[in-house]
Design an enzyme around this catalytic site. Structure first.
Site, short mmCIF file in Angstrom:
data_model
loop_
_atom_site.label_atom_id
_atom_site.label_comp_id
_atom_site.label_asym_id
_atom_site.label_seq_id
_atom_site.Cartn_x
_atom_site.Cartn_y
_atom_site.Cartn_z
N LYS A 13 100.30 57.76 111.80
CA LYS A 13 99.68 59.09 111.74
C LYS A 13 100.16 59.86 110.53
O LYS A 13 99.38 60.50 109.84
CB LYS A 13 100.05 59.92 112.99
CG LYS A 13 99.51 59.38 114.28
CD LYS A 13 99.71 60.38 115.42
CE LYS A 13 101.17 60.68 115.74
NZ LYS A 13 101.88 59.59 116.37
N ARG A 86 100.42 66.50 123.43
CA ARG A 86 100.85 65.18 123.88
C ARG A 86 100.62 64.98 125.38
O ARG A 86 100.83 63.90 125.89
CB ARG A 86 102.34 65.04 123.60
CG ARG A 86 102.65 63.83 122.73
CD ARG A 86 104.08 63.85 122.46
NE ARG A 86 104.68 62.79 121.78
CZ ARG A 86 105.04 62.83 120.51
NH1 ARG A 86 104.71 63.83 119.75
NH2 ARG A 86 105.73 61.84 120.01
N ARG A 121 111.25 50.98 110.55
CA ARG A 121 111.03 52.28 109.90
C ARG A 121 112.35 52.96 109.50
O ARG A 121 113.33 52.90 110.22
CB ARG A 121 110.26 53.19 110.86
CG ARG A 121 110.03 54.58 110.28
CD ARG A 121 108.91 55.27 110.95
NE ARG A 121 109.28 55.85 112.23
CZ ARG A 121 108.49 56.68 112.91
NH1 ARG A 121 107.30 56.99 112.44
NH2 ARG A 121 108.88 57.17 114.06
N ARG A 154 115.83 56.52 112.76
CA ARG A 154 115.81 57.51 113.83
C ARG A 154 116.32 56.88 115.13
O ARG A 154 116.00 55.74 115.42
CB ARG A 154 114.37 58.01 114.03
CG ARG A 154 114.00 59.12 113.08
CD ARG A 154 112.53 59.38 113.03
NE ARG A 154 111.88 59.48 114.33
CZ ARG A 154 110.61 59.89 114.49
NH1 ARG A 154 109.88 60.22 113.45
NH2 ARG A 154 110.08 59.96 115.69
N ARG A 165 108.55 55.30 124.58
CA ARG A 165 107.63 56.21 123.88
C ARG A 165 106.19 55.69 123.96
O ARG A 165 105.25 56.48 124.10
CB ARG A 165 108.07 56.39 122.42
CG ARG A 165 109.41 57.11 122.33
CD ARG A 165 109.96 57.08 120.93
NE ARG A 165 109.17 57.85 120.00
CZ ARG A 165 109.11 57.61 118.69
NH1 ARG A 165 109.77 56.61 118.18
NH2 ARG A 165 108.39 58.39 117.92
P1 AMP Z 1 107.31 62.48 117.00
O1 AMP Z 1 107.97 62.60 115.67
O2 AMP Z 1 105.98 63.19 117.07
O3 AMP Z 1 107.22 61.05 117.48
O4 AMP Z 1 108.25 63.26 118.04
C1 AMP Z 1 109.59 62.86 118.27
C2 AMP Z 1 110.02 63.32 119.66
O5 AMP Z 1 109.93 64.76 119.75
C3 AMP Z 1 109.15 62.80 120.80
O6 AMP Z 1 109.52 61.50 121.24
C4 AMP Z 1 109.39 63.87 121.86
O7 AMP Z 1 110.66 63.70 122.48
C5 AMP Z 1 109.47 65.15 121.04
N1 AMP Z 1 108.13 65.77 120.88
C6 AMP Z 1 107.42 65.94 119.72
N2 AMP Z 1 106.25 66.54 119.95
C7 AMP Z 1 106.19 66.75 121.28
C8 AMP Z 1 105.21 67.33 122.15
N3 AMP Z 1 104.04 67.78 121.69
N4 AMP Z 1 105.50 67.38 123.47
C9 AMP Z 1 106.67 66.93 123.97
N5 AMP Z 1 107.63 66.37 123.22
C10 AMP Z 1 107.40 66.27 121.88
#
Ligand code: AMP
Length: 208
Positions: A13, A86, A121, A154, A165
């Protein structure tokens, strides 16, 4: 134009949003990046979110939408939302808050490909620019091309956390796509299991 880009974690993304940013001159709002910056600052929100993020869980809908409302209000020409909504609840809360969506782009990649991508990554510890040990190496090993800071893995890119995830994506986030279809929003799918050189073309096609 307000765009939602969605797809499993590691589907690519982030790099697709860069093309959309250029096409429309609008910024990306990534709730994941916002949370990581809170964790880095050591703020109260960051402390609350860290454990949840490290285990692959989801931060509460209230916190996410509260944060998003403030950030989205700063943009008058539109934005690309990466990583939000999400859950169906978040999509409903955004609708109630008047955050309307014009287009949804779904980035599709099989789960087994994602496992390989995420475990390789690396991200910049300064500006969050993503790299990959095979597919997108920095010019100097371990150092970000953009800001010169060190690259890191990460915590949520560990295999067990990746599985969690992906489970969250299939159970909680996929229904959001149906939500927007039912709302009459244009939903376009991008096959991202193709060479990266074709990525920009695929993004352009989604907006034709
Ligand atoms: P991402 O970089 O978008 O994969 O986000 C990393 C982590 O942040 C996710 O695995 C969640 O723990 C948290 N997170 C990010 N965006 C959201 C969201 N919209 N709702 C809930 N948790 C989020």
């Amino acid at each position: 134009m307000n765009i939602v880009i969605t797809g499993a974690p590691g589907s690519g993304k982030g790099s697709r949003t860069e093309f959309i940013e250029k096409m429309f001159g609008i910024p990306t709002i990534s709730t994941g990046n916002m949370l990581r910056s809170e964790v880095e600052k050591g703020s109260e929100l960051g402390l609350q979110a860290k454990g949840i993020m490290d285990s692959g869980g989801l931060v509460s809908d209230d916190i996410i939408i509260g944060m998003l409302k403030v950030r989205a209000a700063e943009e008058t020409n539109g934005f690309i939302l990466d990583g939000v909504p999400r859950t169906l609840v978040q999509a409903e809360m955004m609708k109630d808050a008047g955050i309307n969506i014009d287009k949804v782009v779904v980035v599709e990649v099989p789960d087994e490909v994602i496992m390989g991508r995420l475990s390789g990554r690396r991200v910049c510890s300064g500006c969050s620019e993503p790299y990959h040990i095979e597919d997108k190496q920095p010019k100097t090993p371990g150092i970000c091309d953009t800001c010169g800071r060190e690259l890191m893995t990460r915590k949520d890119d560990q295999p067990e956390v990746i599985k969690q995830r992906l489970k969250m994506y299939h159970e909680q986030t996929k229904p959001v796509i149906e939500f927007y279809k039912n709302e009459g929003v244009d939903v376009k799918y991008i096959d991202a299991n193709r060479p990266f050189s074709e990525a920009e073309m695929a993004v352009r096609e989604a907006f034709e």
